[in-house]
Scaffold this motif. Structure first.
Motif, PDB file in Angstrom:
ATOM      1  N   ASN A 170       0.796  -1.226   0.000  1.00 29.03           N
ATOM      2  CA  ASN A 170       0.000   0.000   0.000  1.00 29.03           C
ATOM      3  C   ASN A 170       0.824   1.269   0.000  1.00 29.03           C
ATOM      4  N   VAL A 204       2.909   2.041  -2.068  1.00 25.62           N
ATOM      5  CA  VAL A 204       3.051   2.508  -3.442  1.00 25.62           C
ATOM      6  C   VAL A 204       1.845   3.404  -3.738  1.00 25.62           C
ATOM      7  N   THR A 205       2.095   4.694  -3.812  1.00 25.13           N
ATOM      8  CA  THR A 205       0.952   5.589  -3.972  1.00 25.13           C
ATOM      9  C   THR A 205       1.049   6.434  -5.224  1.00 25.13           C
ATOM     10  N   GLU A 256       0.692   7.311  -8.696  1.00 25.80           N
ATOM     11  CA  GLU A 256      -0.194   6.675  -9.663  1.00 25.80           C
ATOM     12  C   GLU A 256       0.561   5.950 -10.769  1.00 25.80           C
ATOM     13  N   LEU A 301       1.826   2.583  -9.834  1.00 25.46           N
ATOM     14  CA  LEU A 301       0.851   1.563  -9.468  1.00 25.46           C
ATOM     15  C   LEU A 301       0.759   0.437 -10.489  1.00 25.46           C
ATOM     16  N   ASN A 302       0.971   0.765 -11.743  1.00 24.61           N
ATOM     17  CA  ASN A 302       0.732  -0.251 -12.759  1.00 24.61           C
ATOM     18  C   ASN A 302       1.852  -0.275 -13.773  1.00 24.61           C
ATOM     19  N   GLY A 356      -1.656  -0.526 -16.367  1.00 22.46           N
ATOM     20  CA  GLY A 356      -2.973   0.070 -16.149  1.00 22.46           C
ATOM     21  C   GLY A 356      -3.843  -0.736 -15.209  1.00 22.46           C
ATOM     22  N   TYR A 357      -3.645  -2.008 -15.115  1.00 22.59           N
ATOM     23  CA  TYR A 357      -4.550  -2.801 -14.279  1.00 22.59           C
ATOM     24  C   TYR A 357      -3.864  -3.853 -13.407  1.00 22.59           C
ATOM     25  N   PRO A 385      -0.896  -5.404 -11.319  1.00 26.54           N
ATOM     26  CA  PRO A 385       0.311  -4.879 -10.667  1.00 26.54           C
ATOM     27  C   PRO A 385       1.586  -5.616 -11.098  1.00 26.54           C
ATOM     28  N   TYR A 418     -13.972  -6.924 -13.498  1.00 26.09           N
ATOM     29  CA  TYR A 418     -13.439  -6.104 -12.404  1.00 26.09           C
ATOM     30  C   TYR A 418     -14.239  -6.460 -11.158  1.00 26.09           C
ATOM     31  N   LYS A 426      -9.374  -7.997 -12.844  1.00 21.26           N
ATOM     32  CA  LYS A 426      -8.694  -7.355 -11.719  1.00 21.26           C
ATOM     33  C   LYS A 426      -9.517  -7.531 -10.457  1.00 21.26           C
ATOM     34  N   ASP A 455      -5.441  -7.494  -6.101  1.00 18.60           N
ATOM     35  CA  ASP A 455      -4.330  -6.746  -6.668  1.00 18.60           C
ATOM     36  C   ASP A 455      -4.054  -5.521  -5.815  1.00 18.60           C
ATOM     37  N   VAL A 456      -5.128  -5.003  -5.217  1.00 17.38           N
ATOM     38  CA  VAL A 456      -4.993  -3.853  -4.319  1.00 17.38           C
ATOM     39  C   VAL A 456      -5.839  -4.126  -3.077  1.00 17.38           C
ATOM     40  N   TRP A 457      -5.279  -3.780  -1.942  1.00 20.24           N
ATOM     41  CA  TRP A 457      -6.027  -3.898  -0.681  1.00 20.24           C
ATOM     42  C   TRP A 457      -6.366  -2.497  -0.190  1.00 20.24           C
ATOM     43  N   ASN A 461      -5.966   5.488   1.404  1.00 18.53           N
ATOM     44  CA  ASN A 461      -5.288   6.468   0.570  1.00 18.53           C
ATOM     45  C   ASN A 461      -6.191   6.970  -0.556  1.00 18.53           C
ATOM     46  N   GLN A 469      -5.611   8.374  -3.356  1.00 18.25           N
ATOM     47  CA  GLN A 469      -5.203   8.005  -4.722  1.00 18.25           C
ATOM     48  C   GLN A 469      -5.755   6.626  -5.091  1.00 18.25           C
ATOM     49  N   HIS A 470      -5.722   5.719  -4.134  1.00 16.66           N
ATOM     50  CA  HIS A 470      -6.238   4.381  -4.404  1.00 16.66           C
ATOM     51  C   HIS A 470      -7.737   4.424  -4.667  1.00 16.66           C
ATOM     52  N   GLN A 509      -8.278   5.752  -8.137  1.00 11.20           N
ATOM     53  CA  GLN A 509      -7.877   4.754  -9.133  1.00 11.20           C
ATOM     54  C   GLN A 509      -8.910   3.632  -9.249  1.00 11.20           C
ATOM     55  N   GLU A 543     -11.182   2.881 -12.448  1.00 11.83           N
ATOM     56  CA  GLU A 543     -11.018   1.599 -13.153  1.00 11.83           C
ATOM     57  C   GLU A 543     -12.329   0.815 -13.197  1.00 11.83           C
TER      58      GLU A 543
END
Lengths: 498, 1223
Positions: A362, A364-365, A367, A370-371, A374-375, A377, B249, B277, B293-295, B502, B504-505, B508, B512
């Motif tokens: 987390n 990693v902020t 933008e 992040l990718n 694009g989708y 990681p 998604y 994703k 992929d993201v928490w 966060n 930004q998350h 995003q 998405e």
């Protein structure tokens, strides 16, 4: 060339949901009787964590597997001489504390409690001593999902060997599951450890068994196996271990743990290998070369020469076909996404693992960071340290792990690009190139890993019972041998079939 | 022996050396290998499953060897999902895999048991020659005797009894209760019919026939997502798990798929390889985060804030900055966004009002109060599109989503008045994120419209309201945020301080999610569950999340939409099951009571509400400040919610009295009773919960562990309902007192005269019961199972006959009914009683109370009219001596037709088909000649034959019926499978994929995966809501009063651990106050499976509480130390599990471990530690009690207050002394 066939397994750790169904169905089938309470032919470990038995990977303690001494392969626990010396006392064997004191509850009290002052309860009771205990102190899966936290996690021997610092903090948490059965190794140290010769590797399918009639209970196998997958039955005074469900595989059925795996992570298939190369492979100097050396023992089932030799060795067509369609062959050899567990033990294990992906960290902020595409990681931002996976699956070689993770990622990126779009084409093609994958391979991988049909996960030719003597006799006497005349059909006073 | 030796010698020759001499190849005797082969061998394999409210509904192979059940593994033979698609195999989890342990285990209830104190009294009475009913009456009417056996509950002392005595005692208790108090003092609780429909029906059929109460469970469990009826007018309809593979998604939001949807999780895992994703939202590093992929680690209970911020991003980027054609078309046709809402001025401020109705503008429309209005861009005027609530009931066939006028011309609804705004007004929007009662003022565009009386109305669209409310600036004045970084509601920056995620998350993921939906036409999905649903503000959390799937056109699309899974509520063959379960075939009037209200009063939890101090706020409110018990009482008298027991007076006596006073017709009886009610001569039971006349005298608990599991506010159950030893620590003197409900100084204790549990294992419920009856396990009976998660129907089959004295639930209740009928011949002749019922959803009742205005007849605000401003009333005949006959045959009432959800199936033909399939009863009595329903197998066949999901003819008949109302061609949905008619034998051979029936909203033809509301989006069938569309806006007076007209963020409650001024437990060292959560566990399904040796050994045994290790260390705890958890509700003893995986400030005590194993006493309460529910108490949300208004109308297990208990604060401290409390 000495061709042999083995039924082998791959577990796709990325798919593992850590549910332990495999452990339970295995236990109900094989080890739910007195003497086997603590035996988990199959168990699942949360990692990072000490595993079961506790810290089994600590070979300084258990002295399991093989080591190179003066360029020679020898048992880490010592050869026959030191065995004989310690035959009544094995200093390296796991104790009850390393396993656990199995417990039950005084369930009867719920129904049978006489009139009392308080609500009846079933108190915990030791299955060893039969006495009440206040609370259990350890179990086969005590640290499930990081239970015990920083009191327990650091006991993981892999962490102790890592350069990188592992933060045991909420924000940086990572975890994965490691299901384990007997590795049915090509170079089994348990077999070599047994003073009675009770353990053997079956010629026809490579399954390693403890002969329940020959075992004398010396217990050198229990820690001679570096995976600590042989258990001692206190009731029969014999060792028992995972038998790869041979009564099922002989019938063409997958093992119980595989068929009942709801994550559908398990794959079973035939591998052909050259038994004459085993020693050399186990003896390579650098532990990081063991993976490639073991791969080198495996044979290409499409190679005409291999097919010819296999036929000569009495391996029938179904088994050769099985080797060709084997999901193990694809994952371990063709795509190189499955890896052996702790190759450094030099036993050449035959249950291999696909390492898991994990979420990005987390912190990693930015933008752009992040990718990659694009989708999906990027590999280097994932939570599970590559070094940790390398410690498990590649004797510390992080490049091997990175390559596998790249392949899994490239597969996902490509499929997203096909099914949804929105992926930068240039970056995608760079990723595919770096991963060494073409589109055709990716689609095959998605089919086997994602669609994963039953008959593609499990390609198991039936047992070759035609190699047995006197099958006509066995047909009638099957399971009634105690009633049938022991000498077989020769006792008939007339011609067979007349 | 010699033979063995000979064999050995045979192998003694040295083997061949290979592998550079390292390996020896030598033959050896291998006969021993038959040992393991013999173990694996078995005599038969039987298909069955586990009936445990799990949603798994997995089909299993049960192995039987030597007549003994040895083990089980999963079936792998489900019909295929298609060539390039993962299959439903295997289905099952470790818990189910451990079930066979129970069959021969020491917790097995093998015989009927009765507590010795009671049994002894009973025998004495009987030996004196008293008949059973007299015996029971003598015992319970004698305060000393009653006290003696009631106070013995939970204190051991069971003795073995037999079925005959047990049935007699039960039947006598019921008869005594009916005579003395009325039939609605007999109550049964059994949850989740889908997990074993026939076993459920066994008890409910009996209760329906005698007029007892049947309690709901889905809402009581708080598994019901109230947002679903609010938004869609539908209980719950969700995609089967294979549809997860179709999504591109996937946000997993507060539902631990690997742990609680174990057999389904693989579809999510595998979808990732296909390019999907996955994003995970959870306060802890939950198991599903492994696959994300993201928490997004949102703090517990703040999910609504996260969702509102994501809504903000989606609206801004995909509607304002870059309008997305797919989304806009979807919003116009399938949501209420274009509908017009009045903007009302009050005291100089503007607030949103109700939907504009056709009746506001003219009188031309039939049911114009129920027809909502849009602005048509084609004609630049108002238009009245088809498909609204009014169209549903106006007798025409325009109940469809076609955007057209009466004359057939097309309507193009405007979403926004921004381009044609006549005025911008500053509207007050409720903003309660930090302070209850706050507002923000934001400008919206309005138009002026003249109503039929010539008044000038300000109107706007729901779309414009959503934009302003969520803070998406469109250049309008008002308190709008500048950009995403502006911490005003509801920006990504705003949510960061609440959720800690966060920003930004958030941007995003929102971007998405919507981008993915735009590219795939809606294949964006959100899985949600207990973690987001069990809160007090569940509806608002869910509505906020649902914004995302509605705004992105993902609902009603395969691979898209919400995916809510909490509870196995989906009875696919629902119309057949319902007929059997509530004995509708005999025309009995069942009393279907909502569980939450029932338990709230029956366990006196209403006495323990915390005082909220009313204060002047900008958003002044009327109903917010009402005690929930008062709202519930209001709701009962306005006909919103059911309320049983009904009246303090016996419902039989009320009719008798009316008849005696000359009422000849039923209507006259009703009129005279209503008249008395108006005059206050009849008391509502709900207003007198501690009056002994209103006690739930006889209570059945079957297929359930009410006291060890779902009984939220466990200690209140024990204290008030049971009368056992409790650990309630609260001081009621400090409680908030209701005004219309009579509170006595002391709450009644031990309200129940007879508490019966029917189970195959001993649980906390059994421990507190008077009688425990042995039932068959799931491997010993026949039944049916279905779920949301897969589209199949499959059976239970008996692998062995019920051992010892166990009986299947069907047989058990049949025995009870038989003894009951025998005794009734003498004691209870045929009689009549008055039965009330609430204004029901999917009937014309749902248009009973127009404009969503609350008008109380008691205050004279409106006339008291049954079925309109108060409940429906009916005079019902009860033929008690024929209950057994009716239990065991299908009654002729079926011929009149049957159905549900507003759909009616013809009954004549079905009745004849049943005669053929079941045969007819030859037992003498009124049932003779009717289709025979004697066995569970016959009940299965009945359900299968009567339901569209399992019978093609019924499916087609259903669609034909819906064609009449909608004017749409629907028959084709089921055509092609018309000839299919599943039987038990069919589904035993292989699970069968159910058929598309109008009872559900998904299309299943052509091997398609079930996705809800695809019928609506593809066949233009309206949702069953006011506008007929998916709702963002709820305009009922009470919703607006609560500030919940639109989806919004409301923080979790912070009640407890004590109320101000309350005496706290004596301090004995360090302690910590935490948010106490009870998510579902890994080692059991509810309390089931937790005892099996596999589940015990696979973790730590019971009970455990997880918490952050730093929190634990701060009070001196080490992993596995003993702790006690307590607050004013009660106390628990457990062992602690320390970890860094969960954040500080919260603790998980997993639901539901029961307290039967390894639980010592607490030092706080000095009693045996309680269950996970000992520190909880339900807090019912009054807005869920609304009724009589479109989708906000009552349905059993469908809508109503949920028993939420998630918002709990508790104290943890080390347990200093382990006392096993043995005598």
């Amino acid at each position: 060339m000495k061709i042999k066939a083995q039924v082998a397994m791959v577990m796709h750790l990325d798919k593992c949901i850590g549910c332990h169904t495999c452990s339970v169905t295995c236990k109900s089938t094989w080890t739910n009787r007195p003497g086997t309470e603590y035996m988990w032919f199959n168990n699942v470990e949360t990692r990072p964590g000490p595993g079961y038995p506790k810290e089994w990977e600590n070979q300084d303690r258990y002295k399991g597997g093989w080591e190179l001494k003066n360029g020679k392969l020898r048992l880490k626990a010592g050869g026959p001489v030191s065995k004989l010396k310690n035959i009544f006392y094995n200093p390296n064997m796991g104790t009850l504390e390393d396993y656990y004191e199995p417990w039950t509850y005084d369930y009867e009290n719920l129904l049978n409690s006489p009139k009392s002052e308080n609500l009846p309860v079933a108190r915990p009771k030791s299955m060893i001593t039969g006495k009440y205990m206040d609370k259990p102190e350890w179990g086969s899966n005590w640290d499930d999902d990081l239970a015990g936290g920083s009191e327990v996690v650091p006991l993981d021997p892999n962490i102790q060997h890592m350069q990188e610092h592992i933060a045991m903090e909420y924000e940086k948490t990572f975890m994965m599951y490691l299901p384990r059965i007997c590795e049915h190794c090509l170079n089994p140290s348990c077999v070599a450890s047994c003073p009675s010769g009770a353990l053997y590797k079956r010629d026809e399918d490579g399954i390693v068994l403890v002969d329940q009639e020959e075992c004398r209970g010396w217990r050198f196998c229990t820690n001679g196996c570096p995976y600590n997958k042989v258990y001692y039955n206190w009731n029969t005074h014999k060792a028992e271990k995972c038998n790869f469900c041979y009564p099922r595989t002989e019938a063409g059925l997958p093992t119980i743990c595989s068929e009942t795996c709801v994550g559908r992570i398990r794959y079973i298939g035939v591998v052909l290998y050259d038994a004459d190369k085993v020693k050399a492979a186990a003896t390579v100097e650098d532990p990081q070369d063991l993976y490639e050396a073991q791969l080198d023992c495996f044979l290409d089932p499409f190679d005409p020469e291999v097919i010819e030799e296999a036929e000569k060795a009495g391996i029938n067509n179904e088994w050769i076909k099985g080797a060709q369609e084997s999901p193990i062959y694809k994952m371990a050899m063709k795509w190189k996404i499955a890896l052996p567990l702790h190759p450094e033990y030099r036993t050449l294990p035959m249950v291999w693992y696909v390492p898991p992906l994990s979420p990005i960290m987390n912190h990693v902020t930015n933008e752009d960071e992040l990718n990659t595409d694009g989708y999906i990681p990027a590999v280097d931002q994932m939570r599970i340290p590559i070094e940790y996976l390398a410690s498990l699956l590649s004797a510390g070689d992080t490049e091997v792990i990175r390559n596998v993770l790249l392949k899994l990622t490239a597969m996902r990126v490509h499929m997203r690009s096909v099914n949804v779009g929105g992926i930068d084409e240039l970056q995608e093609s760079k990723l595919l190139e770096e991963a060494g994958l073409d589109v055709e391979t990716i689609e095959e991988m998605v089919r086997l890993l994602g669609v994963a049909k039953y008959d593609e996960r499990f390609v198991i030719p039936t047992g070759r019972r035609e190699m047995d003597d006197d099958l006509h006799y066995k047909q009638g006497a099957c399971s009634l041998e105690d009633l049938a005349p022991p000498e077989g059909m020769v006792t008939y006073p007339f011609e067979r079939g007349s | 022996m010699t033979n063995k030796l000979f064999k050995h010698l045979k192998f003694l020759t040295p083997g061949e050396r290979i592998n550079d001499g390292f390996t020896e190849e030598s033959p050896r005797p291998r006969d021993w290998e038959k040992m393991y082969r013999n173990r694996w061998a078995h005599d038969k394999v039987v298909r069955s499953t586990h009936g445990v409210n799990c949603t798994g509904s997995c089909s299993w192979k049960i192995y039987v060897k030597d007549g003994i059940i040895t083990s089980e593994t999963q079936q792998t033979d489900y019909p295929s999902n298609g060539a390039d698609f993962p299959e439903y195999e295997p289905r099952g989890c470790p818990r189910g895999a451990s079930f066979s342990w129970y069959t021969y285990s020491p917790v097995r209830v093998k015989y009927p048991y009765i507590r010795s104190d009671l049994y002894q009294m009973w025998k004495e009475e009987r030996e004196l020659g008293h008949d059973p009913v007299k015996a029971w009456s003598n015992i319970t009417s004698d305060p000393v005797k009653r006290e003696k056996y009631v106070r013995a509950r939970g204190k051991g002392g069971f003795v073995r009894a037999n079925w005959r005595d047990s049935c007699e005692m039960i039947a006598s208790a019921i008869i005594h209760t009916i005579k003395k108090y009325g039939p609605d003092r007999v109550t049964g609780f059994s949850p989740i019919p889908a997990m074993s429909m026939v076993s459920y029906s066994a008890g409910t059929r009996f209760l329906s026939l005698i007029g007892g109460n049947i309690l709901s469970f889905y809402d009581w469990y708080a598994d019901l997502p109230p947002a679903s009826p609010q938004v869609w007018g539908d209980q719950t309809d969700v995609p089967e798990s294979a549809d997860w593979y179709n999504t591109k998604y996937f946000i997993i939001w507060g539902t631990n798929l690997p742990q609680t949807r174990t057999p389904d999780a693989h579809f999510m895992v595998e979808a990732r390889y296909n390019g999907t994703k996955v994003v995970g939202v959870s306060p802890d590093y939950a198991e599903y985060e492994k696959f994300a992929d993201v928490w997004l680690p949102a703090r517990a209970g703040t999910d609504g804030a996260l969702a509102m911020a994501m809504t903000h991003v989606v609206l801004k980027e995909f509607y304002v900055d870059n309008p997305t054609p797919y989304f806009i078309q979807y919003a116009k046709k399938f949501t209420d966004l274009p509908f017009l809402v009045t903007v009302d001025q009050k005291d100089g401020e503007y607030r949103t009002g109700r939907f504009l109705h056709a009746s506001d503008l003219n009188d031309n429309q039939e049911l114009g109060d129920w027809k909502t209005v849009v602005w048509d861009a084609n004609t630049n005027s108002v238009a009245f599109p088809n498909g609204t609530q009014g169209h549903r009931w106006d007798g025409d066939n325009k109940w469809n989503l076609n955007l057209e006028n009466e004359n057939g011309s097309t309507i193009n609804p405007e979403l926004s008045f921004l381009p044609m705004s006549e005025e911008t007004v500053q509207v007050e929007f409720p903003y309660f994120a930090h302070e209850q009662g706050d507002v923000v003022r934001r400008g919206i565009p309005v138009k002026h419209i003249q109503d039929k009386a010539g008044n000038n109305l300000r109107v706007t669209t729901v779309y414009d309201l959503m934009m302003a409310h969520t803070g998406v600036s469109r250049g309008l004045p008002g308190d709008y945020p500048v950009d995403y970084n502006d911490p005003k509601p509801y920006t990504p920056a705003w949510q960061e301080s609440i959720t800690s995620v966060n920003k930004q998350h958030v941007i995003q993921v929102a971007r998405e999610f919507a981008d993915n939906a735009a590219r795939t036409k809606g294949k964006s999905m959100i899985a949600m569950g207990g973690g987001t649903n069990h809160w007090y503000h569940s509806d608002q959390i869910y509505r906020s999340i649902l914004n995302l799937v509605l705004l992105t056109g993902s609902q009603g699309v395969n691979g898209g939409g919400w995916a809510h899974y909490v509870g196995q509520e989906k009875v696919r063959p629902v119309e057949g099951w319902q007929t059997v379960a509530f004995s509708k075939d005999w025309g009995s009037a069942p009393r279907l009571q909502n569980g939450t209200s029932f338990f709230y009063f029956a366990t006196d939890q209403y006495r323990y509400e915390e005082k909220s101090e009313p204060k002047e706020t900008q958003w002044g409110s009327k109903y917010q400040d009402m005690h929930p018990a008062d709202v519930n009482a209001l709701s009962a008298r306005l006909g919103w919610l059911p309320s049983y027991p009904q009246f303090s007076q016996n419902s039989i006596d009320l009719v008798k009295e009316a008849r005696e006073n000359g009422a000849t017709t039923d209507q006259a009886v009703i009129d005279s009773i209503v008249d008395k009610i108006k005059k206050g001569e009849i008391d509502w039971s709900i207003e007198n919960p501690d009056d002994p006349r209103n006690f739930p005298r006889v209570f059945f608990n079957w297929r359930s562990n009410l006291l060890g599991d779902s009984g939220k506010g466990h200690e209140y159950f024990v204290k008030h309902l049971i009368g056992g030893d409790d650990q309630v620590l609260a001081d009621t003197g400090l409680s908030w007192k209701p005004e219309t409900v009579n509170v006595k100084d002391k709450g009644a204790e031990g309200k129940s005269d007879l508490f019966v549990s029917i189970d195959f294992r001993m649980t906390s419920s059994g421990l507190f019961s008077d009688i425990v009856l042995p039932t068959a396990t799931w491997y010993e009976k026949f039944d049916l199972s279905t779920t949301d998660l897969h589209p199949f129907i499959h059976p239970f089959n008996a692998a062995i006959s019920p051992p010892w004295e166990a009986k299947s639930d069907w047989d058990g209740f049949r025995e009870i009914s038989k003894v009951f009928s025998e005794l009734a011949k003498e004691h209870l002749p045929e009689t009549e009683e008055i039965v009330t019922s609430p204004l029901g959803h999917d009937s014309k009742d749902e248009i009973a109370q127009p404009n969503g205005k609350i008008l109380d007849w008691r205050k004279g605000e409106v006339e008291a009219i049954p079925g309109k401003t108060m409940p429906n009333f009916a005079v019902v005949k009860r033929d008690y001596s024929n209950v057994y006959q009716k239990m065991t045959t299908i009654g002729p009432n079926l011929k009149k037709g049957y159905g549900m959800k507003g759909i009616k199936l013809p009954g004549d033909k079905v009745y004849e088909e049943l005669k053929e399939r079941l045969g007819v009863s030859k037992r003498e009595g009124i049932g003779k000649g009717h289709p025979d329903l004697y066995t569970d197998i016959k009940a299965i066949e009945t359900i299968l034959l009567m339901s569209g999901a399992s019978n093609g003819k019924r499916a087609v008949e259903g669609w034909e019926n819906l064609e009449l109302k909608t004017g749409q061609k629907l028959r084709e949905i089921a055509e092609g499978r018309e000839e299919e008619a599943f039987t038990l034998a069919d589904i035993t051979a292989q699970p069968r994929q159910t058929l598309s029936s109008p009872m559900w909203s998904g299309l299943e033809k052509d091997g398609r995966r079930y996705s809800p509301f695809t019928v609506n989006t593809e066949y233009s069938i309206p949702w069953r809501t006011l506008t007929g569309r998916q709702s963002f806006y709820l305009d009922h007076e009470m919703m607006l009063d609560y500030g919940e007209g639109l989806p919004t963020y409301l923080p979790p409650l912070t009640k407890g651990p004590y109320v101000k001024g309350e005496k706290e437990a004596e301090s004995n060292g360090p302690s910590i106050t935490i948010r106490y959560l009870t998510p579902h566990q890994k080692w059991g399904i509810h309390t089931m499976f937790t005892e099996t040796s596999a589940m015990v050994q696979l973790f730590r045994g019971w009970q455990t509480v997880w918490m952050n290790e730093k929190d634990g260390n701060s009070i001196g705890l080490k992993d596995n130390d003993w702790i006690e958890v307590y607050n004013r509700n009660g106390a628990i003893s457990a062992r602690v599990v320390l970890t860094y995986r969960i954040p500080k400030g919260m603790a998980y005590m997993h639901h539901a471990q029961d307290r039967t194993m390894g639980v010592p006493g607490t030092t706080v309460g000095k009693k045996r530690g309680g269950t996970h529910n000992s520190v909880t108490r339900i807090t019912a949300k009054p807005t869920h009690m609304i009724g009589g208004y479109s989708q906000l109308s009552y349905g059993f297990n469908y809508y109503g207050p949920t028993g939420s208990q998630r918002d709990t604060i508790a104290i943890i401290r080390p347990l200093k002394e382990v006392n096993w409390l043995e005598n």
